[in-house]
Design an enzyme around this catalytic site. Sequence first.
Site, PDB file in Angstrom:
ATOM      1  N   LYS A  88      34.046 -16.728  17.464  1.00 27.06           N
ATOM      2  CA  LYS A  88      33.433 -18.043  17.219  1.00 27.06           C
ATOM      3  C   LYS A  88      32.777 -18.083  15.836  1.00 27.06           C
ATOM      4  CE  LYS A  88      29.148 -18.962  18.923  1.00 27.06           C
ATOM      5  NZ  LYS A  88      28.197 -19.403  17.880  1.00 27.06           N
ATOM      6  N   ASN A  89      31.960 -17.074  15.556  1.00 28.12           N
ATOM      7  CA  ASN A  89      31.159 -17.149  14.334  1.00 28.12           C
ATOM      8  C   ASN A  89      31.958 -16.886  13.056  1.00 28.12           C
ATOM      9  OD1 ASN A  89      29.034 -17.893  15.865  1.00 28.12           O
ATOM     10  ND2 ASN A  89      27.920 -15.952  15.730  1.00 28.12           N
ATOM     11  N   ARG A 102      14.635 -22.429  12.379  1.00 30.16           N
ATOM     12  CA  ARG A 102      15.869 -21.959  11.743  1.00 30.16           C
ATOM     13  C   ARG A 102      16.044 -22.743  10.450  1.00 30.16           C
ATOM     14  NH1 ARG A 102      20.720 -21.080  15.788  1.00 30.16           N
ATOM     15  NH2 ARG A 102      21.537 -19.966  13.992  1.00 30.16           N
ATOM     16  N   PRO A 103      15.284 -22.354   9.423  1.00 30.28           N
ATOM     17  CA  PRO A 103      15.298 -23.122   8.173  1.00 30.28           C
ATOM     18  C   PRO A 103      16.628 -22.983   7.430  1.00 30.28           C
ATOM     19  CG  PRO A 103      13.983 -21.123   7.926  1.00 30.28           C
ATOM     20  CD  PRO A 103      14.424 -21.172   9.350  1.00 30.28           C
ATOM     21  N   VAL A 104      16.838 -23.886   6.469  1.00 24.98           N
ATOM     22  CA  VAL A 104      18.049 -23.814   5.637  1.00 24.98           C
ATOM     23  C   VAL A 104      17.665 -23.716   4.154  1.00 24.98           C
ATOM     24  CG1 VAL A 104      19.617 -24.935   7.264  1.00 24.98           C
ATOM     25  CG2 VAL A 104      18.297 -26.335   5.684  1.00 24.98           C
ATOM     26  N   ASP A 105      16.422 -23.274   3.889  1.00 28.68           N
ATOM     27  CA  ASP A 105      15.938 -23.225   2.504  1.00 28.68           C
ATOM     28  C   ASP A 105      16.806 -22.343   1.605  1.00 28.68           C
ATOM     29  OD1 ASP A 105      14.711 -21.275   4.318  1.00 28.68           O
ATOM     30  OD2 ASP A 105      13.740 -20.479   2.521  1.00 28.68           O
ATOM     31  N   LEU A 106      17.377 -21.287   2.192  1.00 26.51           N
ATOM     32  CA  LEU A 106      18.182 -20.383   1.348  1.00 26.51           C
ATOM     33  C   LEU A 106      19.523 -21.012   0.974  1.00 26.51           C
ATOM     34  CD1 LEU A 106      17.354 -17.061   3.216  1.00 26.51           C
ATOM     35  CD2 LEU A 106      16.447 -17.818   1.011  1.00 26.51           C
ATOM     36  N   ARG A 122      24.159 -25.924  14.755  1.00 27.84           N
ATOM     37  CA  ARG A 122      23.566 -25.612  13.455  1.00 27.84           C
ATOM     38  C   ARG A 122      24.613 -25.153  12.440  1.00 27.84           C
ATOM     39  NH1 ARG A 122      18.408 -25.434  12.900  1.00 27.84           N
ATOM     40  NH2 ARG A 122      18.794 -24.101  11.115  1.00 27.84           N
ATOM     41  N   CYS A 180      15.418 -25.194  16.962  1.00 31.13           N
ATOM     42  CA  CYS A 180      16.299 -24.782  18.050  1.00 31.13           C
ATOM     43  C   CYS A 180      15.469 -23.989  19.040  1.00 31.13           C
ATOM     44  CB  CYS A 180      17.504 -24.040  17.511  1.00 31.13           C
ATOM     45  SG  CYS A 180      17.452 -22.291  17.568  1.00 31.13           S
ATOM     46  N   ILE A 213      15.031 -10.677  13.920  1.00 29.93           N
ATOM     47  CA  ILE A 213      15.704 -11.788  13.225  1.00 29.93           C
ATOM     48  C   ILE A 213      15.093 -13.122  13.636  1.00 29.93           C
ATOM     49  CG2 ILE A 213      17.938 -12.900  12.758  1.00 29.93           C
ATOM     50  CD1 ILE A 213      17.938 -10.032  11.836  1.00 29.93           C
ATOM     51  N   ASP A 239      22.303 -11.309  18.578  1.00 29.71           N
ATOM     52  CA  ASP A 239      23.129 -12.024  19.554  1.00 29.71           C
ATOM     53  C   ASP A 239      23.453 -11.183  20.794  1.00 29.71           C
ATOM     54  OD1 ASP A 239      23.065 -14.191  17.884  1.00 29.71           O
ATOM     55  OD2 ASP A 239      25.039 -13.846  17.008  1.00 29.71           O
ATOM     56  N   ARG A 282      29.726 -23.076  24.888  1.00 30.65           N
ATOM     57  CA  ARG A 282      29.732 -23.197  23.427  1.00 30.65           C
ATOM     58  C   ARG A 282      30.346 -21.951  22.797  1.00 30.65           C
ATOM     59  NH1 ARG A 282      24.155 -24.083  20.837  1.00 30.65           N
ATOM     60  NH2 ARG A 282      25.574 -23.751  19.113  1.00 30.65           N
TER      61      ARG A 282
HETATM   62  N1  EPU Z   1      16.668 -17.941   7.404  1.00 27.57           N
HETATM   63  C1  EPU Z   1      15.791 -18.480   6.506  1.00 27.57           C
HETATM   64  N2  EPU Z   1      16.234 -19.441   5.644  1.00 27.57           N
HETATM   65  C2  EPU Z   1      17.528 -19.866   5.643  1.00 27.57           C
HETATM   66  C3  EPU Z   1      18.428 -19.302   6.538  1.00 27.57           C
HETATM   67  C4  EPU Z   1      17.972 -18.331   7.417  1.00 27.57           C
HETATM   68  O1  EPU Z   1      14.610 -18.114   6.489  1.00 27.57           O
HETATM   69  O2  EPU Z   1      17.854 -20.738   4.816  1.00 27.57           O
HETATM   70  C5  EPU Z   1      16.215 -16.918   8.344  1.00 27.57           C
HETATM   71  C6  EPU Z   1      16.413 -17.330   9.800  1.00 27.57           C
HETATM   72  O3  EPU Z   1      15.314 -18.100  10.265  1.00 27.57           O
HETATM   73  C7  EPU Z   1      16.530 -16.007  10.497  1.00 27.57           C
HETATM   74  C8  EPU Z   1      17.252 -15.141   9.470  1.00 27.57           C
HETATM   75  O4  EPU Z   1      17.069 -15.791   8.207  1.00 27.57           O
HETATM   76  O5  EPU Z   1      15.269 -15.460  10.726  1.00 27.57           O
HETATM   77  C9  EPU Z   1      18.731 -14.962   9.719  1.00 27.57           C
HETATM   78  O6  EPU Z   1      19.354 -16.221   9.965  1.00 27.57           O
HETATM   79  P1  EPU Z   1      20.847 -16.506   9.519  1.00 27.57           P
HETATM   80  O7  EPU Z   1      20.845 -17.540   8.458  1.00 27.57           O
HETATM   81  O8  EPU Z   1      21.530 -15.209   9.210  1.00 27.57           O
HETATM   82  O9  EPU Z   1      21.475 -17.140  10.833  1.00 27.57           O
HETATM   83  P2  EPU Z   1      22.710 -18.126  10.829  1.00 27.57           P
HETATM   84  O10 EPU Z   1      23.610 -17.762   9.745  1.00 27.57           O
HETATM   85  O11 EPU Z   1      22.218 -19.526  10.911  1.00 27.57           O
HETATM   86  C10 EPU Z   1      24.334 -16.736  12.318  1.00 27.57           C
HETATM   87  C11 EPU Z   1      24.982 -16.869  13.663  1.00 27.57           C
HETATM   88  C12 EPU Z   1      23.934 -16.689  14.759  1.00 27.57           C
HETATM   89  C13 EPU Z   1      23.286 -15.325  14.590  1.00 27.57           C
HETATM   90  C14 EPU Z   1      22.688 -15.210  13.185  1.00 27.57           C
HETATM   91  C15 EPU Z   1      22.100 -13.845  12.887  1.00 27.57           C
HETATM   92  C16 EPU Z   1      26.810 -18.412  13.348  1.00 27.57           C
HETATM   93  C17 EPU Z   1      27.413 -19.726  13.633  1.00 27.57           C
HETATM   94  N3  EPU Z   1      25.589 -18.186  13.809  1.00 27.57           N
HETATM   95  O12 EPU Z   1      23.376 -17.798  12.232  1.00 27.57           O
HETATM   96  O13 EPU Z   1      24.679 -16.693  15.977  1.00 27.57           O
HETATM   97  O14 EPU Z   1      22.281 -15.151  15.557  1.00 27.57           O
HETATM   98  O15 EPU Z   1      23.709 -15.463  12.203  1.00 27.57           O
HETATM   99  O16 EPU Z   1      23.063 -12.864  13.010  1.00 27.57           O
HETATM  100  O17 EPU Z   1      27.438 -17.576  12.720  1.00 27.57           O
HETATM  101  C18 EPU Z   1      25.062 -17.122  18.258  1.00 27.57           C
HETATM  102  O18 EPU Z   1      26.270 -16.947  18.063  1.00 27.57           O
HETATM  103  O19 EPU Z   1      24.566 -17.174  19.413  1.00 27.57           O
HETATM  104  C19 EPU Z   1      24.171 -17.270  17.119  1.00 27.57           C
HETATM  105  C20 EPU Z   1      22.986 -17.853  17.209  1.00 27.57           C
END
Ligand code: EPU
Length: 441
Positions: free
Chosen positions: A36-37, A135-139, A106, A130, A346, A324, A416
């Site tokens: 999926k991911n 789950r910010p997107v600042d990065l 997301r 969530c 995480i 996960d 999902r």
């Molecule tokens: N974070 C920030 N700022 C950002 C982005 C992330 O501070 O702009 C923080 C997050 O809050 C978190 C950490 O960085 O503490 C890691 O988050 P990441 O961005 O890596 O998560 P993601 O890319 O949104 C993916 C998977 C998640 C999985 C995480 C961590 C997908 C679709 N989702 O999410 O999968 O938990 O990486 O490995 O690939 C799941 O499949 O159940 C799932 C939630």
Amino acid sequence: MLETELYTWQNPPRMDCFEVEGGRCLEGSVNASGSKNASLPLMAASLLFEGVARLTPVPNLRDIDTMQLLLSELGMHLERDGDALDITTADASQTEASYDIVRRMRASISVLGPLLARRGRATVPLPGGCVFGLRPVDLHVRGMRALGATVEQENGCLVAKAPSGGLLGASMDLCSPFGSTVLGTINVMSAAVLAKGESVIHSAAQEPEVVEVARYLRACGAVLEGEGTASLRIQGVTCLKATPWELPADRIEAGTLLLAGAITRGRVRVTRCRPTELRSLAAALERTGLTPTMGEDWMEVDARQVELQNIQLETGPYPGFPTDLQAQWLALSTQMKGEGRMRERIYPERFMHVPELQRLGANLTRSGDTVQIQGDTALTAAPVLASDLRASACLVMAGLVAKGTTTVRRVYHLDRGYVALESKLQKLGAKVLRRRDVEKP
Ligand code: EPU
């Protein structure tokens, strides 16, 4: 024509539940489905290409349906052909994603980079919070700005515009207080492949999904190196051509099925998977006293004669123990001897399953980002509520060993991200039935 259901209050998602009868030992072999991911960002990357992108095997999941709906809204033409999915551009003028789709998943944020790089602008609603915390997107935003884009927040949306001459290569650091970002790295990498000049992403995520997307982009003509390390170097090109791509197996689904085997003291082999991506799980299981065996594309746990001992474990970025699999591990830990501890590094709030496990009799004490486990607990069946995808899997696992029949409600969360989990568990000897629930959303 793509047919994906649009859920509204008049047409809510089907509210199914699972009835899980405890006490059966799982035994046998089962295939992992496509990841999926990896699928989600690979699908989003199709916005970058000329020609038809053919992905296979694309898992039949609700999140995939949501991404299909989003891409079709963005002017892509999608066609399913068995387990293959063909994606091609029909109308490149669309640059706005709708909140109704983005709020469901997301991973929708993954279209930001490709849209910006190929179409020069993108409007993507902020996905919001969530159940497992912020789950910010600042990065993601930091990366796009580093590439010269303007990114503003307007009416709950990120509105991003590339400079008139296109994105410009740049060096940037994408580190969060919790480590690297998986989708953030993929998003920025997907934008930088079409930027002018060189980009370097420091603190890049090293998850297998990042590596997969990097390889796919390279196969389509991108020039980049360093995937799987903390430093990604990208030389922008002017055009990318779609190429067929085979998706990897879902490492989290594979891990979940192996842990389901372990909790029932059974023997389960997962085939068509990549055991090298499950090394942290294998290492954690070894510390409990169980020695998984593996071949090139399979992994097996045989827990029939083993007394499992609780351990202290923490989640971490790859190659650390995956967040996960944290919930599923907690279910298993209720059945291992002695005291254990799980620290979630995480998503420190990702413990919605703990109170539900407690309703089944688990002896767990949460303090902040850590849960103390008093193992070897006799669980007893109860109705429980699934709150997110992995929490649902954890509750199904607990149901496999609880005395009586556990009803896991709201399994739409499970749908999902797990392809027909009940069928796979049934194949292994579990008694798990899907029923339409009486609960109203
Ligand atoms: N974070 C920030 N700022 C950002 C982005 C992330 O501070 O702009 C923080 C997050 O809050 C978190 C950490 O960085 O503490 C890691 O988050 P990441 O961005 O890596 O998560 P993601 O890319 O949104 C993916 C998977 C998640 C999985 C995480 C961590 C997908 C679709 N989702 O999410 O999968 O938990 O990486 O490995 O690939 C799941 O499949 O159940 C799932 C939630």
